[in-house]
Design a protein around this motif. Structure first.
Motif, PDB file in Angstrom:
ATOM      1  N   UNK A   1      53.875  30.108  36.019  1.00  0.00           N
ATOM      2  CA  UNK A   1      55.143  30.235  36.745  1.00  0.00           C
ATOM      3  C   UNK A   1      56.161  30.961  35.875  1.00  0.00           C
TER       4      UNK A   1
ATOM      5  N   UNK B   1      62.796  35.650  32.348  1.00  0.00           N
ATOM      6  CA  UNK B   1      63.078  37.030  32.745  1.00  0.00           C
ATOM      7  C   UNK B   1      62.411  38.035  31.812  1.00  0.00           C
TER       8      UNK B   1
ATOM      9  N   UNK C   1      61.209  30.807  35.845  1.00  0.00           N
ATOM     10  CA  UNK C   1      60.694  32.142  35.530  1.00  0.00           C
ATOM     11  C   UNK C   1      61.467  32.720  34.353  1.00  0.00           C
TER      12      UNK C   1
ATOM     13  N   UNK D   1      55.723  33.093  33.664  1.00  0.00           N
ATOM     14  CA  UNK D   1      55.385  34.504  33.499  1.00  0.00           C
ATOM     15  C   UNK D   1      55.045  35.169  34.823  1.00  0.00           C
ATOM     16  N   UNK D   2      55.640  34.667  35.896  1.00  0.00           N
ATOM     17  CA  UNK D   2      55.430  35.337  37.177  1.00  0.00           C
ATOM     18  C   UNK D   2      56.623  36.245  37.448  1.00  0.00           C
ATOM     19  N   UNK D   3      56.564  36.965  38.539  1.00  0.00           N
ATOM     20  CA  UNK D   3      57.627  37.914  38.858  1.00  0.00           C
ATOM     21  C   UNK D   3      58.584  37.266  39.851  1.00  0.00           C
ATOM     22  N   UNK D   4      59.863  37.401  39.576  1.00  0.00           N
ATOM     23  CA  UNK D   4      60.863  36.795  40.447  1.00  0.00           C
ATOM     24  C   UNK D   4      61.042  37.694  41.678  1.00  0.00           C
ATOM     25  N   UNK D   5      60.036  37.656  42.558  1.00  0.00           N
ATOM     26  CA  UNK D   5      60.040  38.594  43.693  1.00  0.00           C
ATOM     27  C   UNK D   5      61.211  38.341  44.644  1.00  0.00           C
TER      28      UNK D   5
END
Lengths: 556, 556
Positions: free
Chosen positions: A86, A50, A48, A88-92
């Motif tokens: 992936x 940031x 991911x 550009x997804x959010x590191x939830x």
């Protein structure tokens, strides 16, 4: 074979292969699978990115509205997902992402999810779920017991009874709240005499038959937006989801509630349901549920509690008293994908009376036949995955004690973060944490002093400026991707109900430490000092100065 | 440290560990994970017990309504699930389980699902989903293109537009149908003059304002039960979901439909929506969509097509003509977890006009703010998982051609299975397959001959007997666990609309072969000959004989 037939045959075989031949162990996809199993944290950190990319930029990778004519290789798609999705997804799962209600997951949820997907059961009926049906009934029973704590014999009688249900599992809190209000509405207008019930004749005839001019649901002004949606869907109308004033602590004002109910009664509008909140989405406060139960009884309204967030607080011996009165609710919403730590897609509504669902029961010829144990006869959704398996595993592997620890440490952390904010010279705590949620905003000590003395116009100028700076900080921090708090707008009593933009922090991720929170505050403090916002800061300073100097002059 | 504090510290660390330390590679759970990756078919075959256990027996393993006080080991839970749940689940991927709409999954869906779960995005808003938002919009665009085939420029304009949506993703077809009818209802009663619209004022005032006595939705009597549920939820009333007669091929009779619409108009009941079916759940037939579109236009009703099952038929150049007219629908339901071969939990509704969703749009302070690209502002659900990633991968890895092959071979297989049934002396084909679904029943050649000559009383006696034998065969076959067909009840024209119990077969699993189908028929034929059902068979034979002999005597 002709050339064309050969190609057709080859394509058919290729299709057959994707159903029969596992991904090779050294394929991109298999490697990702293994990476995740071995080291999820590393996988997320490595893949991911940031730094936030512009939405418009991201959209360029998802432009083509055409399904490709020819199949592409699995490895090509895997690489595409890795690079474009992936990354550009959010590191939830990140412990410094404390702005939303999604936490890190326990490790065991991953392989268990894979088993769930591999089995691909459909919980709508026993024919496609077998043992998953009693499993789901048990999960509903366990949560029912947590809330209502009936006797063991009671559960022996009802938990697996085909004509009853202790609740309904669903994809999330929105459907859970909708289901609860659906039950409330149908119970309010039952069959009588020549009237076949609202479920059959509809709301128009129901109101006419019962002599009402409308129907309403009441909830505090902090109620979740899903309730408004439910009022719309159910034909009640969004304007008949009546927001009731709250006290300084974001809890519903019972007197205001009773007044509204009386007023509605005078207008011949039926009070369908009173909704209490156990953990508001924005501030985590809990309504006085016991008082609400009494008022609901007074007006013979269905009492629903939206405990999507706060429900699992009941696991904590120290804090469960905060939800006192929840056991009087006719229905309770709990989200498993929040504080039961399952992946997205698991909510439920519980019913005190297991016969409640009879008013929404439905049957068909080929499925959910009368008298069957099929879960689908009392759920709003049809086909559903076996998420109950993940909840069941969480409840057993974490146990009551484990959930208690998670709840307690979250609330403790919120309390010590609140102390940190109070002591920090740049910030103002807006709402005290009752559970593990709190809100605060950028507001330096000197500004706070000025606000105490400012007249309405000056206060508005200052607050508007604070709103802009707080919004700027939140946005900038999110874009940099190191940490994340969310923002909302509240009308705090201490600021004469002026709409204030605030940071919102949810402390459910057990991996969030005090150091992380302290760093986060410092990052925010630093952003506030940046050149880009200097103009705004100067405007604020001048507004503050004119209040303070005016006061000083007046004092001379 | 005191003993108590030590224990507390140890528990805290144990909790911390489940979030940070991966399952050991040799743990039970890791081994299962690897087994599934290496050989899913083997895993399912090894772990699922074919023979059916009594539901009451299974329930014994899921009795305890209490959450255990102490955490249990992951390995203990894994073993429990394996022994008590996995073993007693349904082998939905089995090529001989052709009774339901769940097929085998392509292998790549498994590791991709794991990535999806690991990322644990929440698609309600971009803040918790980033690139998943444009990805989902693209998936909706691709399916929209499949149905409506607009120009590329059109998609460039609307696909990522924050104020529009080409559809709404959801957990399944039921929510999709509900969303479509929600839109239809809200569009039918818009704001006008002093009236603020049904979405705000509710259905009672809407009907009063517009001068209607009720509102109705029309669908053929083969419509899915989710539509009745939607009519209930939306306040329309189940009785106002009007079932329209079908022709001998289970397709809606347009004349009957028009008559019902006229009748409703006379009763001042607003026709909200006409629903066409593209692949009925029970028999797989497709309504004459083009004609329905015209009738919907005539009555200014929303035209919805429930293509939950049949939608992907559009991938087939050979068969897409069967759905002609679908492009005139205002909204279309498609389930990805059916013929797009994703795991459970993925449905969608598409809208021809991307502005349609404006009538169900909603916003809040802390989420889905106006003008944001948040998907949650136009979905019925709130928090949702990133299933779009699996659909996206299916569409690209399988491709248009791949789906075409899957569709074509399913329909071909249904046709040749129909031929097999026609030739078999024990069975009677009840509905011809239009897509890949067909129904048949136990009815030996001699019985069929008798039925052609029987008077009403004799036919009823024979049909009732056939119903009992067919039901017995279906139940016995399911219990033995080798293969599975489902059953339903139809009123076939060729049997004077007598309610006949029938076997229902869905041929979507590409691994189902002709040999499997032939064995399945033989197994059924064998069950019909068993001793346990001999009494019923004798009763049937005597009823048949008395018809045939009576005819012979009459002929003498």
């Amino acid at each position: 074979m002709s050339g064309q037939r050969k190609t057709a045959q080859a394509s058919l075989e290729a299709m057959y292969r994707i159903f029969t031949i596992p991904e090779a162990p050294d394929s991109t996809l298999s490697r990702l699978d293994q990476d995740i199993s071995r080291n999820l944290t590393g996988f997320l950190q490595d893949h991911i990115v940031a730094l936030e990319r512009e939405m418009g930029e991201m959209e360029k990778d998802f432009q083509d509205p055409r399904v490709p004519e020819k199949p592409i290789f699995v490895s090509e798609q895997a690489q595409f997902l890795l690079d474009k999705l992936v990354s550009q997804s959010v590191h939830t799962a990140s412990p410094s992402f404390v702005g939303h209600m999604t936490s890190a997951l326990p490790y065991f949820m991953l392989p268990l999810s894979k088993i769930m997907i591999a089995l691909n059961q459909n919980l709508v009926k026993t024919e496609t779920s077998k043992a998953f049906t009693p499993l789901e009934r048990q999960v509903l029973g366990m949560l029912h017991h947590l809330v209502y704590g009936c006797e063991d014999a009671w559960y022996r009688q009802w938990m697996h009874d085909p004509h009853h249900a202790l609740g309904a599992m669903c994809s999330g809190g929105t459907i859970a709240n909708l289901t609860a209000l659906w039950v409330a509405r149908n119970q309010a207008f039952p069959p009588e005499g020549g009237f076949r019930g609202v479920h059959r004749e509809g709301l128009f005839r129901a109101l006419r038959f019962y002599g009402h001019e409308g129907a309403a649901v009441l909830v505090s002004s902090r109620g979740h937006y899903s309730l408004t949606k439910a009022a719309d869907v159910l034909g009640i109308g969004r304007d008949n989801l009546i927001p009731v004033a709250t006290d300084a602590d974001n809890r519903i004002d019972p007197d205001a509630l009773r007044d509204r109910c009386l007023e509605l009664q005078r207008q011949k509008i039926k009070v369908l349901s009173i909704v209490g909140i156990a953990g508001t989405t924005e501030t985590g406060h809990v309504d006085p549920l016991e008082t609400l139960a009494d008022i609901a009884q007074e007006f013979r309204a269905h009492f629903h509690v939206d405990a999507a967030w706060g429900g699992p607080t009941l696991f904590s011996r120290q804090h469960r008293h905060r939800l006192k009165g929840i056991e009087k609710a006719d229905s309770v919403t709990i989200d498993a994908h929040k504080q039961l730590y399952t992946p997205q897609g698991a909510g439920m509504v519980l019913f005190r009376n297991p016969a409640s669902v009879s008013v929404i029961e439905h049957h068909a010829q080929y499925i959910i036949r009368k008298g069957s144990k099929d879960l689908g006869s009392t759920t709003l959704e049809g086909s559903r995955p076996g998420m109950a398996m993940l909840i069941h595993s969480g409840l057993r592997i974490i146990g009551r004690e484990g959930y208690e620890i998670l709840i307690d440490q979250g609330i403790e952390k919120a309390q010590s973060f609140a102390a940190m904010i109070r002591e920090h010279e740049d910030f103002e705590l807006i709402t005290e944490p009752e559970l593990n949620i709190l809100t605060y905003r950028y507001s330096p000590a000197r500004t706070q002093a000025a606000l105490e003395q400012a007249d309405e116009a000056a206060a508005e100028r200052i607050n508007a400026s604070l709103n802009r700076i707080t919004r700027f900080i939140q946005k900038t921090q999110r874009e940099r991707g190191k940490s994340f708090v969310s923002r909302t707008q509240l009308e705090p009593a201490q600021h004469n109900h002026y709409p204030c933009v605030v940071f919102r922090v949810v402390l459910a991720n057990p991996l969030t430490t005090h150091d992380i929170l302290s760093d986060m505050l410092e990052e925010q403090s630093g952003i506030a000092r940046e050149e880009r916002i200097a103009g705004e800061r100067r405007a604020l300073e001048s507004a503050v100065a004119s209040v303070l100097e005016g006061t000083e002059q007046a004092a001379q």
